[in-house]
Design a protein around this motif. Structure first.
Motif, PDB file in Angstrom:
ATOM      1  N   ASN A  15       6.867   0.233  -3.370  1.00 51.74           N
ATOM      2  CA  ASN A  15       6.101   1.121  -4.246  1.00 51.74           C
ATOM      3  C   ASN A  15       4.611   0.813  -4.202  1.00 51.74           C
ATOM      4  OD1 ASN A  15       8.430   2.398  -4.927  1.00 51.74           O
ATOM      5  ND2 ASN A  15       8.732   1.320  -6.858  1.00 51.74           N
ATOM      6  N   ALA A  16       4.257  -0.424  -3.892  1.00 55.23           N
ATOM      7  CA  ALA A  16       2.844  -0.771  -3.784  1.00 55.23           C
ATOM      8  C   ALA A  16       2.191  -0.044  -2.608  1.00 55.23           C
ATOM      9  CB  ALA A  16       2.673  -2.283  -3.646  1.00 55.23           C
ATOM     10  N   THR A  17       2.957   0.326  -1.606  1.00 55.31           N
ATOM     11  CA  THR A  17       2.401   1.082  -0.474  1.00 55.31           C
ATOM     12  C   THR A  17       1.998   2.477  -0.910  1.00 55.31           C
ATOM     13  OG1 THR A  17       3.608  -0.176   1.175  1.00 55.31           O
ATOM     14  CG2 THR A  17       2.924   2.036   1.811  1.00 55.31           C
ATOM     15  N   ALA A  18       2.835   3.135  -1.715  1.00 56.53           N
ATOM     16  CA  ALA A  18       2.512   4.483  -2.212  1.00 56.53           C
ATOM     17  C   ALA A  18       1.256   4.431  -3.082  1.00 56.53           C
ATOM     18  CB  ALA A  18       3.690   5.038  -3.004  1.00 56.53           C
ATOM     19  N   THR A  19       1.138   3.397  -3.921  1.00 62.06           N
ATOM     20  CA  THR A  19      -0.038   3.249  -4.784  1.00 62.06           C
ATOM     21  C   THR A  19      -1.292   3.020  -3.949  1.00 62.06           C
ATOM     22  OG1 THR A  19       1.333   2.352  -6.529  1.00 62.06           O
ATOM     23  CG2 THR A  19      -1.016   1.902  -6.684  1.00 62.06           C
ATOM     24  N   PHE A  20      -1.171   2.198  -2.928  1.00 58.98           N
ATOM     25  CA  PHE A  20      -2.328   1.910  -2.067  1.00 58.98           C
ATOM     26  C   PHE A  20      -2.813   3.187  -1.371  1.00 58.98           C
ATOM     27  CE2 PHE A  20      -4.227   0.746   2.019  1.00 58.98           C
ATOM     28  CZ  PHE A  20      -5.286  -0.017   1.558  1.00 58.98           C
ATOM     29  N   ALA A  21      -1.883   4.019  -0.960  1.00 56.11           N
ATOM     30  CA  ALA A  21      -2.246   5.249  -0.251  1.00 56.11           C
ATOM     31  C   ALA A  21      -3.077   6.178  -1.122  1.00 56.11           C
ATOM     32  CB  ALA A  21      -0.981   5.971   0.236  1.00 56.11           C
ATOM     33  N   LEU A  67       7.207  -7.854  12.136  1.00 54.51           N
ATOM     34  CA  LEU A  67       6.053  -6.987  11.849  1.00 54.51           C
ATOM     35  C   LEU A  67       6.510  -5.541  11.627  1.00 54.51           C
ATOM     36  CD1 LEU A  67       3.533  -8.440  14.450  1.00 54.51           C
ATOM     37  CD2 LEU A  67       3.308  -8.563  11.972  1.00 54.51           C
ATOM     38  N   ILE A  68       7.445  -5.099  12.470  1.00 56.47           N
ATOM     39  CA  ILE A  68       7.993  -3.741  12.308  1.00 56.47           C
ATOM     40  C   ILE A  68       8.679  -3.624  10.946  1.00 56.47           C
ATOM     41  CG2 ILE A  68       9.786  -2.157  13.171  1.00 56.47           C
ATOM     42  CD1 ILE A  68       9.006  -3.333  16.041  1.00 56.47           C
ATOM     43  N   ARG A  69       9.395  -4.673  10.531  1.00 56.95           N
ATOM     44  CA  ARG A  69      10.112  -4.630   9.251  1.00 56.95           C
ATOM     45  C   ARG A  69       9.157  -4.609   8.051  1.00 56.95           C
ATOM     46  NH1 ARG A  69      14.261  -9.018   6.491  1.00 56.95           N
ATOM     47  NH2 ARG A  69      14.543  -7.763   4.606  1.00 56.95           N
ATOM     48  N   VAL A  70       8.043  -5.321   8.140  1.00 61.51           N
ATOM     49  CA  VAL A  70       7.083  -5.292   7.027  1.00 61.51           C
ATOM     50  C   VAL A  70       6.664  -3.848   6.758  1.00 61.51           C
ATOM     51  CG1 VAL A  70       4.838  -6.054   6.137  1.00 61.51           C
ATOM     52  CG2 VAL A  70       6.214  -7.624   7.506  1.00 61.51           C
ATOM     53  N   GLY A  71       6.359  -3.108   7.830  1.00 62.28           N
ATOM     54  CA  GLY A  71       5.980  -1.707   7.672  1.00 62.28           C
ATOM     55  C   GLY A  71       7.135  -0.867   7.161  1.00 62.28           C
ATOM     56  N   ALA A  72       8.320  -1.061   7.743  1.00 62.56           N
ATOM     57  CA  ALA A  72       9.492  -0.267   7.339  1.00 62.56           C
ATOM     58  C   ALA A  72       9.815  -0.510   5.870  1.00 62.56           C
ATOM     59  CB  ALA A  72      10.691  -0.611   8.222  1.00 62.56           C
ATOM     60  N   ASP A  73       9.627  -1.739   5.400  1.00 64.24           N
ATOM     61  CA  ASP A  73       9.895  -2.071   3.990  1.00 64.24           C
ATOM     62  C   ASP A  73       8.738  -1.649   3.077  1.00 64.24           C
ATOM     63  OD1 ASP A  73      12.298  -3.170   4.741  1.00 64.24           O
ATOM     64  OD2 ASP A  73      11.675  -5.267   4.509  1.00 64.24           O
ATOM     65  N   GLY A  74       7.649  -1.171   3.655  1.00 64.63           N
ATOM     66  CA  GLY A  74       6.493  -0.760   2.857  1.00 64.63           C
ATOM     67  C   GLY A  74       5.790  -1.942   2.209  1.00 64.63           C
ATOM     68  N   GLU A  75       5.865  -3.108   2.831  1.00 65.86           N
ATOM     69  CA  GLU A  75       5.361  -4.311   2.168  1.00 65.86           C
ATOM     70  C   GLU A  75       4.018  -4.815   2.677  1.00 65.86           C
ATOM     71  OE1 GLU A  75       8.247  -7.464   1.759  1.00 65.86           O
ATOM     72  OE2 GLU A  75       9.264  -6.404   0.126  1.00 65.86           O
ATOM     73  N   LEU A  78       1.785  -5.750  -0.296  1.00 67.28           N
ATOM     74  CA  LEU A  78       2.307  -6.962  -0.935  1.00 67.28           C
ATOM     75  C   LEU A  78       2.014  -8.190  -0.080  1.00 67.28           C
ATOM     76  CD1 LEU A  78       4.135  -8.301  -3.156  1.00 67.28           C
ATOM     77  CD2 LEU A  78       6.042  -7.953  -1.582  1.00 67.28           C
ATOM     78  N   PHE A  79       2.388  -8.136   1.189  1.00 60.46           N
ATOM     79  CA  PHE A  79       2.202  -9.292   2.072  1.00 60.46           C
ATOM     80  C   PHE A  79       0.724  -9.688   2.173  1.00 60.46           C
ATOM     81  CE2 PHE A  79       1.065 -11.063   6.159  1.00 60.46           C
ATOM     82  CZ  PHE A  79       1.865 -12.189   6.188  1.00 60.46           C
ATOM     83  N   LEU A  80      -0.143  -8.700   2.396  1.00 60.72           N
ATOM     84  CA  LEU A  80      -1.571  -9.007   2.575  1.00 60.72           C
ATOM     85  C   LEU A  80      -2.193  -9.549   1.292  1.00 60.72           C
ATOM     86  CD1 LEU A  80      -2.519  -5.959   4.803  1.00 60.72           C
ATOM     87  CD2 LEU A  80      -2.528  -8.367   5.511  1.00 60.72           C
ATOM     88  N   ASP A  81      -1.831  -8.972   0.136  1.00 62.11           N
ATOM     89  CA  ASP A  81      -2.423  -9.445  -1.118  1.00 62.11           C
ATOM     90  C   ASP A  81      -1.930 -10.843  -1.475  1.00 62.11           C
ATOM     91  OD1 ASP A  81      -3.727  -7.042  -1.181  1.00 62.11           O
ATOM     92  OD2 ASP A  81      -2.602  -6.205  -2.870  1.00 62.11           O
ATOM     93  N   PRO A 106      -1.243  -6.138  -5.698  1.00 59.36           N
ATOM     94  CA  PRO A 106      -0.818  -4.774  -5.353  1.00 59.36           C
ATOM     95  C   PRO A 106      -0.456  -3.878  -6.532  1.00 59.36           C
ATOM     96  CG  PRO A 106       0.990  -6.323  -4.975  1.00 59.36           C
ATOM     97  CD  PRO A 106      -0.167  -7.138  -5.469  1.00 59.36           C
ATOM     98  N   TYR A 107      -0.563  -4.357  -7.780  1.00 55.46           N
ATOM     99  CA  TYR A 107       0.052  -3.618  -8.887  1.00 55.46           C
ATOM    100  C   TYR A 107      -0.925  -3.038  -9.906  1.00 55.46           C
ATOM    101  CZ  TYR A 107       4.242  -5.827  -6.942  1.00 55.46           C
ATOM    102  OH  TYR A 107       5.241  -6.251  -6.102  1.00 55.46           O
TER     103      TYR A 107
END
Ligand code: MBD
Ligand code: FE
Length: 275
Positions: A15-21, A67-75, A78-81, A106-107
């Motif tokens: 969900n943090a990915t949607a907020t970041f967008a 790396l592919i999974r981080v993107g697929a999980d939308g994280e 989260l990971f960078l922060d 991220p929140y």
């Protein structure tokens, strides 16, 4: 005890990915020389790690898959922060003289319900957690009160979950803002947050588990304080003696950011640097 594993943390990182967008960002113009310098050094640092540890093809493929999974999980946010933002904050805020900042994480969500001078954060009937009164003032660097400053506060609940990121929590739960009056003062009534565990069910948690690290951040209050003609500060405040204050997975604790509440009450002032 609220520091157990929560299956319902699933989706917080995504969900943090949607907020970041949706986040408003300044335009970062492409400066070819700077991209060249930064990208060259970043890749060079990675090349050195590969040489130093004599990476195998199996490990290189595991890295690609992760790396592919981080993107697929939308994280990615989260990971960078959690693992990178603290150094960006250190560099960007190096010359400040006023209130000490730390990472945003991220929140954050803009537009929380606003109060004048004093208010109780939106919360559920019987919201679990010890009561906390958090108060102080916003001033300039000479301690002169600033009228019309905005103090935004957001934090996790007693189970370590954030509204709008974990499921089943009312939209603005434990998120609010105060506009200061002429005395520059603010008073929030809220509850004591719990320590926060990085979601264990995504790529970020998988790395933490595989490396044998722990996934915890100490209990914290998030704040953004802004005022006309002042540099806004984004920070977090922690609680003396709290679990993981000394070993935050996000490395975002600073000595100036530790609260010592007495009888569920604590004061913290924000002297803001000029813009
Ligand atoms: C958080 O609550 C947080 O504050 C940060 C920085 C990263 C992940 C979760
Ligand atoms: Fe947080």
């Amino acid at each position: 005890m609220s520091t157990t594993t929560h299956a319902t943390a699933a989706g917080s990182g995504r969900n943090a990915t949607a907020t970041f967008a949706r986040k408003e960002r300044g335009t970062a113009a492409v400066d070819t020389a700077r991209v060249d310098a930064v990208a060259r050094d970043a890749l060079g640092a990675l090349h050195e790690v590969i040489r130093k540890h004599r990476l195998t093809y199996a490990e290189y493929d595991a890295l690609k898959a992760w790396l592919i999974r981080v993107g697929a999980d939308g994280e990615w946010p989260l990971f960078l922060d959690v693992f990178v933002e603290h150094v960006v904050e250190e560099v960007v805020n190096a010359d400040r003289r006023g209130a000490v900042g730390t990472i945003e994480g991220p929140y954050y969500v803009p537009g929380a319900p606003e109060f004048a001078s004093e208010g109780t954060l939106p919360m559920r009937a019987g919201e679990p957690g010890a009561p906390l009164t958090f108060q102080g003032s916003v001033t300039d660097l000479d301690g002169i009160p600033i009228e019309g400053a905005l103090v935004e506060l957001w934090h996790a609940d007693d189970a370590g979950f954030y509204s709008q990121f974990a499921p089943g929590i009312p939209e603005w739960n434990l998120r609010g803002a105060i506009r200061t009056g002429a005395d520059g003062r603010y008073t929030f009534h809220t509850i004591q947050p719990a320590p926060y565990q990085i979601p264990t069910d995504g790529a970020t948690g998988a790395l933490i588990a595989s490396a044998g690290w722990h996934a915890w951040r100490p209990a914290h209050l998030h704040l953004k304080v802004s005022a006309p003609e002042r540099l806004p500060v984004t920070t977090q405040l922690y609680f003396e003696g709290g679990e993981h204050v000394g070993d935050d997975v996000a490395q975002a604790v600073k000595p100036e950011l530790i609260l010592r509440p007495v009888d569920n009450r604590v004061t913290y002032d924000f002297p803001l640097d000029p813009a």
